[in-house]
Structures are given as C-alpha cells and as structure tokens.
Design a protein around this motif. Structure first.
Motif, short mmCIF file in Angstrom:
data_model
loop_
_atom_site.label_atom_id
_atom_site.label_comp_id
_atom_site.label_asym_id
_atom_site.label_seq_id
_atom_site.Cartn_x
_atom_site.Cartn_y
_atom_site.Cartn_z
N ARG A 194 65.12 66.93 38.81
CA ARG A 194 66.01 67.64 38.97
C ARG A 194 66.02 68.32 40.40
O ARG A 194 64.92 68.77 40.48
N TYR A 196 67.64 71.86 42.68
CA TYR A 196 68.59 72.72 43.38
C TYR A 196 68.12 73.49 44.64
O TYR A 196 66.84 73.49 45.00
N GLU A 208 73.33 74.32 43.66
CA GLU A 208 73.67 72.96 43.58
C GLU A 208 73.67 72.37 44.94
O GLU A 208 74.12 72.82 45.98
N PRO A 212 71.56 66.61 43.10
CA PRO A 212 71.13 67.18 41.96
C PRO A 212 70.00 66.53 41.33
O PRO A 212 69.32 67.56 40.24
#
Length: 374
Positions: A194, A196, A208, A212
């Motif tokens: 993931r 950010y 975001e 992502p």
C-alpha cells in the motif's frame, strides 16, 4: 593562501569530531515480564566488533520492534505486542552521557499487535504498522520526544487467497520513501504494498494517491521493504513465498523488474523470510530466512538494480527476525529470537561476505536490533 597551520587545525577538529561519535546497538525483545530487561543498549567497538553493555530499561512489555530518531535522542518502540486487546507505541529518551534510557510516554497503537514503527527524517512524525487488525497509524512527535495522540489511522479488511494466513489484511511494516514524501505499507494478508503520499506540514499527513497499492504475486506475503541508496530501486521481502521482488521506483510508483528466491533450490516449502537491508555503498543486499534455514542470504546488486545470489551465512541461532547494518557498513548485527542470542558479523566490503567476530550477546527472546552512530 591560508597558512599550513590553518589546515592542520581543521584536520584536528574533524578528527576530534569523528572520535567523539560512538556507535550504539539497541535491542528489543518479547520479554513478556516487566521485571526483565525489555530494551538493552550496547556500545559497538567499530574496530573489533565487540559489544559492551551500556544501559537497559525494564517495566515495559514486549518492545518487539524499535526505531531511533534521526538525532539519536529518542527511541520509539512497538510495545504490548502479541498481547490480546492491546498494543501501544512508546517513547524513550537516550542519554549517552548519563548512560540512561528513560521512558517518556506511550500511546495506543490504533490496532492490535504493532510490529513496525518508523520515524520521518524531520523527527516530527512516526508511523506504525499493526499486524493483527491490519492498520497503519501516524503520530506527531512533540519537541520533548513524547508521542502525541494519533493523527490518522486507516484499517483494511481485504485479504488474499491463502485461507490460513490471508483471511484479512496484516500490515507488516511502515516504510518512508527516501525523501519521506511517501509511506509504503507491505500487507502480508492482502498481497499488496500500500502507498500514501506524506505531507509533513498537514495535521493529517497521509494523502491518498492515484496508485494506492502495488499488487504482489498471490501468496507472496510481503513483509519488509527497503530502498536502494540511489533512490531508483526498492526491494520487498516476501515472507510466505521466500522471494524478493525488485522494483524500479519513481515518485511513489513501483514497477517490478525481478523476483528472486531468498533460499537455495533444495528448500521447497516452509518459507519464513523476514528482514531485508542494503549495504550503505549500495553494492550488496542481505535478507534473513527463519524456519528451516536460519541464515542470511547475500546478493550482489548490479548496475540495473538486479540481484544475484552469492551465498548464505548462518545466523548461528534460530529465528533471525531482524538484523541491522551499521552506518559505516563494516558490521552486520543479527538477532535470533528462539535462541536468544545476538551475533556480530564483519562485512567484507569487496565480496559482501560475512564473518563472525567477537562474543555473542545473550538476551531472552531478542526480537529486534537497530544501530545508530551518535
């Protein structure tokens, strides 16, 4: 033209500054008992590799993973790990002059079983990964080193294909990009890395992005993650598959360019790959294998960032969860949880190979090692 004595004076000041710095090794553990030493600090002799006990702290439970602030003044730890309905992040002040490590404060981690904490280069933020509930939390750091209340917490529910280990998300690390403008979260449970964007000037710094996450191979189990010193490549060790995936990196985006095993061909299953680090010169990558192997896999890194296995080194213990390389690149220190021992290896800068030096250190259930020159 300046006189010769001027240059001699400058050289003298530089030499004094170099010798005034010391290298410290910080050890975390699953102590499970507040009366036992939870964190131990050793001084590393950067000539011989010898470890000398410096200080320690008690009255804290299971500081399983540690990180050191950029200025070396503060230690942040995942605490109350593997404790049902609990989980915290704790701050300690390290004072080399007084030889003390002092507890400052704790905050709830925002999820059960925190397993990784990292600090922003500014020293003003930390981010931690919570494994059991699959989440990430971000905390501001106050000027006195204490941890402020959670600024953001994101939880994930998606899993992957392995019905025993991937029924839901299990975020296993929280790693800042080289410029600290992105935060990456390898998720063992979801087979994703993931991502950010990170804006350090906002009260809620996680933002975001258009990308992502990066998908890994199914049943990979991405665990720990590191960047090459040139900032062009990133490497993720996959616990369940026993592989390392190599990515080109640019502005928050990962593109896979290689996948290579961390283990010999004769090992067919039961992989427990764990930690991953690159030598400061960027020439070699090291990765630990637990379980059947209990070794460090050694790889050379070519001019395109690709890996080539060049050997294995036993960690001389069982379950090497975390290891670290000192800032000079001369030494690698490995911690073995199940045998409770810490081994110092000297690195050959030309071949990348490792050789044990000094005496091993004993610490029950030692789970983490970090090294900092201060």
């Amino acid at each position: 033209m300046k006189p010769k004595i001027y240059y001699l004076a400058i050289a003298f000041v530089i030499t004094i500054n170099l010798f005034s710095q010391n290298t410290y090794v910080f050890l975390g553990s699953y102590n499970r008992d507040k009366t036992a030493e939870a964190i131990q600090v050793y001084q590393l002799d950067t000539l011989s590799g010898k470890l000398t006990k410096f200080t320690s702290v008690k009255n804290i439970v299971n500081p399983s993973y540690l990180t050191v602030s950029p200025n070396g003044k503060y230690i942040y730890a995942c605490t109350d790990t593997k404790t049902p309905n609990a989980g915290s992040i704790s701050s300690f002040e390290f004072n080399p002059t007084a030889k003390t490590l002092t507890f400052l404060n704790s905050q709830r981690s925002g999820g059960e079983n925190p397993v990784y904490v990292s600090v922003h280069k500014s020293g003003k933020w930390i981010a931690n990964a919570n494994y059991t509930e699959g989440s990430v939390s971000v905390f501001p750091i106050l000027e006195n080193g204490k941890i402020d209340s959670i600024a953001q917490n994101f939880q994930y529910m998606d899993g992957s294909v392995n019905k025993e280990r991937q029924t839901r998300s299990h975020v296993h690390s929280s790693v800042f990009s080289p410029n600290c403008d992105y935060l990456f979260l390898p998720d063992l449970g979801a087979d994703k890395i993931r991502c950010y964007a990170f804006n350090e000037n906002q009260k809620k710094p996680l933002v975001e992005t258009k990308n992502p996450f990066t998908k890994t191979d199914l049943e990979a189990g991405p665990r720990h993650f590191t960047f090459h010193p040139n900032q062009k490549w990133a490497y993720c060790i996959e616990e369940m598959a026993g592989q390392i995936s190599v990515y080109s990196y640019d502005n928050g985006v990962l593109n896979k360019i290689q996948r290579i095993a961390t283990h010999p061909d004769k090992i067919k299953d039961g992989f427990e790959s764990s930690d991953i680090h690159i030598s400061p010169d960027g020439k070699f990558l090291y990765a630990t294998n637990r379980g059947k192997e209990n070794n460090i896999a050694i790889f050379s890194i070519d001019e395109n960032g690709l890996l080539k296995n060049i050997g294995y080194q036993s960690t001389l213990g069982k379950h090497p969860r975390v290891f670290a390389i000192d800032e000079s690149g001369k030494f690698l220190v490995a911690s073995n949880v199940q045998t409770g021992n810490v081994i110092v290896f000297k690195r050959n800068s030309k071949t990348g190979l490792l050789k044990k030096v000094g005496k091993e250190i004993k610490m029950q259930d030692v789970s983490c090692v970090q090294i900092k020159r201060i």
